[in-house]
Design a protein around this motif. Structure first.
Motif, mmCIF file in Angstrom:
data_model
loop_
_atom_site.group_PDB
_atom_site.id
_atom_site.type_symbol
_atom_site.label_atom_id
_atom_site.label_comp_id
_atom_site.label_asym_id
_atom_site.label_seq_id
_atom_site.Cartn_x
_atom_site.Cartn_y
_atom_site.Cartn_z
ATOM 1 N N TYR A 260 0.851 -1.202 0.000
ATOM 2 C CA TYR A 260 0.000 0.000 0.000
ATOM 3 C C TYR A 260 0.879 1.241 0.000
ATOM 4 C CZ TYR A 260 -4.337 -2.555 0.663
ATOM 5 O OH TYR A 260 -5.419 -3.371 0.463
ATOM 6 N N ASN A 261 0.450 2.245 -0.765
ATOM 7 C CA ASN A 261 1.227 3.476 -0.877
ATOM 8 C C ASN A 261 1.163 4.334 0.381
ATOM 9 O OD1 ASN A 261 2.034 2.906 -3.533
ATOM 10 N ND2 ASN A 261 0.126 3.756 -4.358
ATOM 11 N N SER A 262 0.123 4.143 1.180
ATOM 12 C CA SER A 262 -0.012 4.929 2.397
ATOM 13 C C SER A 262 -0.669 4.089 3.488
ATOM 14 C CB SER A 262 -0.852 6.188 2.151
ATOM 15 O OG SER A 262 -2.213 5.847 1.938
ATOM 16 N N GLU A 263 -0.381 4.448 4.733
ATOM 17 C CA GLU A 263 -1.002 3.767 5.861
ATOM 18 C C GLU A 263 -2.508 4.032 5.884
ATOM 19 O OE1 GLU A 263 -0.777 3.645 10.767
ATOM 20 O OE2 GLU A 263 0.729 4.749 9.613
ATOM 21 N N ALA A 264 -2.913 5.235 5.462
ATOM 22 C CA ALA A 264 -4.337 5.587 5.467
ATOM 23 C C ALA A 264 -5.125 4.682 4.524
ATOM 24 C CB ALA A 264 -4.510 7.052 5.076
ATOM 25 N N ALA A 265 -4.554 4.400 3.348
ATOM 26 C CA ALA A 265 -5.235 3.521 2.389
ATOM 27 C C ALA A 265 -5.365 2.111 2.955
ATOM 28 C CB ALA A 265 -4.480 3.499 1.068
ATOM 29 N N PHE A 266 -4.302 1.641 3.606
ATOM 30 C CA PHE A 266 -4.361 0.328 4.244
ATOM 31 C C PHE A 266 -5.420 0.306 5.350
ATOM 32 C CE2 PHE A 266 -3.041 -2.122 7.996
ATOM 33 C CZ PHE A 266 -3.145 -3.407 7.487
ATOM 34 N N ASN A 267 -5.444 1.359 6.181
ATOM 35 C CA ASN A 267 -6.409 1.415 7.278
ATOM 36 C C ASN A 267 -7.844 1.365 6.768
ATOM 37 O OD1 ASN A 267 -4.344 1.570 9.108
ATOM 38 N ND2 ASN A 267 -4.515 3.772 9.463
ATOM 39 N N ARG A 268 -8.113 2.066 5.668
ATOM 40 C CA ARG A 268 -9.466 2.060 5.097
ATOM 41 C C ARG A 268 -9.839 0.663 4.607
ATOM 42 N NH1 ARG A 268 -7.759 7.100 3.024
ATOM 43 N NH2 ARG A 268 -7.205 6.151 1.019
ATOM 44 N N ALA A 269 -8.902 0.008 3.920
ATOM 45 C CA ALA A 269 -9.164 -1.342 3.416
ATOM 46 C C ALA A 269 -9.360 -2.317 4.580
ATOM 47 C CB ALA A 269 -8.014 -1.804 2.516
ATOM 48 N N PHE A 270 -8.539 -2.185 5.614
ATOM 49 C CA PHE A 270 -8.634 -3.079 6.766
ATOM 50 C C PHE A 270 -9.990 -2.929 7.457
ATOM 51 C CE2 PHE A 270 -7.986 -4.600 11.040
ATOM 52 C CZ PHE A 270 -7.147 -5.691 10.891
ATOM 53 N N LYS A 271 -10.410 -1.702 7.676
ATOM 54 C CA LYS A 271 -11.693 -1.471 8.349
ATOM 55 C C LYS A 271 -12.854 -1.987 7.505
ATOM 56 C CE LYS A 271 -14.552 2.072 10.533
ATOM 57 N NZ LYS A 271 -14.678 3.512 10.863
ATOM 58 N N ARG A 272 -12.759 -1.809 6.190
ATOM 59 C CA ARG A 272 -13.831 -2.268 5.305
ATOM 60 C C ARG A 272 -13.995 -3.787 5.373
ATOM 61 N NH1 ARG A 272 -11.919 -0.226 1.149
ATOM 62 N NH2 ARG A 272 -11.045 -2.053 0.087
ATOM 63 N N VAL A 273 -12.881 -4.513 5.441
ATOM 64 C CA VAL A 273 -12.930 -5.982 5.437
ATOM 65 C C VAL A 273 -13.138 -6.534 6.847
ATOM 66 C CG1 VAL A 273 -11.603 -8.085 4.965
ATOM 67 C CG2 VAL A 273 -11.527 -6.170 3.348
#
Length: 288
Positions: A260-273
């Motif tokens: 992931y290019n950013s921690e924020a993008a990872f955090n959003r994906a993690f919360k969604r799943v």
């Protein structure tokens, strides 16, 4: 005698009868009677009753005279009158995402009759038969090291039971599990499982199994039930959840490890799943 078994979230529970018989009762299902050599797997750790007969009174498990042998092994001698019943009971927790996904596909109760001569014994049941006999012998002998052998056999027994169900039950051939047997989609799923941090795309997955992008995409979605990239993201987030609980890795390190290019993008994906952000995921485990 009768025992109230509490629910055990995140675990599979099992019961093996080595002498006598017992009755399993569940809130919203028909009861099951287990006899010597039979195996019952409660795949999602549902609370239930184990009793000598239909009208037996039950006491909560943790109120009974349990003898703690070790951290993972206990003995219980309880009841009185009537024929003796001997049981080996256990709970097994699976941490790997593939195992957790598999548990969700299993029926709530798997009842295997490995010693039923009239039904015949398949190769899978024969392995279970041998494991059950060894477990029964170790449980009854109480020799030094027996508790270690029984706990290791419990892991093997649960895996064998699930294998037997997968081989013998057509209902198992659905979703990602059924797709694993497909000559094209199966290898693609295995590549995702083995190399989750690789920069996969639909095109690269299709190329790896010699299919066109469009044909692969349509066939994957048809068999698995979700598009390939959605499956990949879900798999990665389940892995990240395991990393966050079992190691000292941070969310930022997870993000970098998974591309992931950013921690924020990872955090959003993690919360969604996973239903909650990485920090809350770790905090809940600490509180538990």
């Amino acid at each position: 005698w009768g025992v109230v078994m509490p629910p055990m979230d995140g675990c599979v529970m099992f019961h093996v009868v080595t002498a006598g018989e017992c009755r399993l009762e569940f809130p919203n299902r028909e009861p099951a009677v287990i006899r010597p050599g039979e195996f019952a797997l409660i795949s999602r750790g549902e609370g239930h009753l184990i009793k000598h007969a239909e009208g037996s009174r039950c006491k909560p498990y943790f109120e009974l005279p349990i003898q703690h042998v070790s951290e993972r092994y206990e003995l219980l001698d309880y009841g009185g009158g009537g024929d003796e019943t001997k049981l080996v009971c256990g709970a097994v927790r699976f941490g790997h995402p593939a195992a957790r996904d598999l548990i969700e596909l299993l029926p709530s109760l798997i009842h295997i009759k490995t010693w039923n001569a009239q039904a015949g014994i398949t190769p899978h049941a024969e392995w279970m038969h041998s494991t059950l006999r060894l477990m029964a012998a170790e449980a009854s002998s109480r020799l030094p090291g027996g508790e270690t052998i029984v706990t290791r056999l419990a892991d093997i027994l649960v895996i064998q039971a699930i294998r037997t169900w997968l081989v013998e039950n057509p209902a198992s051939r659905r979703g990602w599990l059924g797709a694993l047997s497909d000559e094209r989609i199966g290898p693609a799923i295995l590549q995702i499982h083995r190399e989750p941090t690789k920069d996969w795309t639909v095109a690269s997955l299709a190329e790896s199994v010699s299919m066109s992008r469009s044909a692969f995409s349509a066939h994957f979605t048809e068999l698995v039930g979700v598009p390939a990239m959605q499956y990949l993201t879900r798999w990665r987030m389940h892995l990240a959840g395991s990393w966050l609980l079992e190691t000292k890795i941070t969310a930022a390190e997870c993000a970098a490890k998974l591309g992931y290019n950013s921690e924020a993008a990872f955090n959003r994906a993690f919360k969604r799943v996973m239903g909650k952000p990485p920090g809350a995921w770790q905090a809940l485990d600490l509180l538990g």
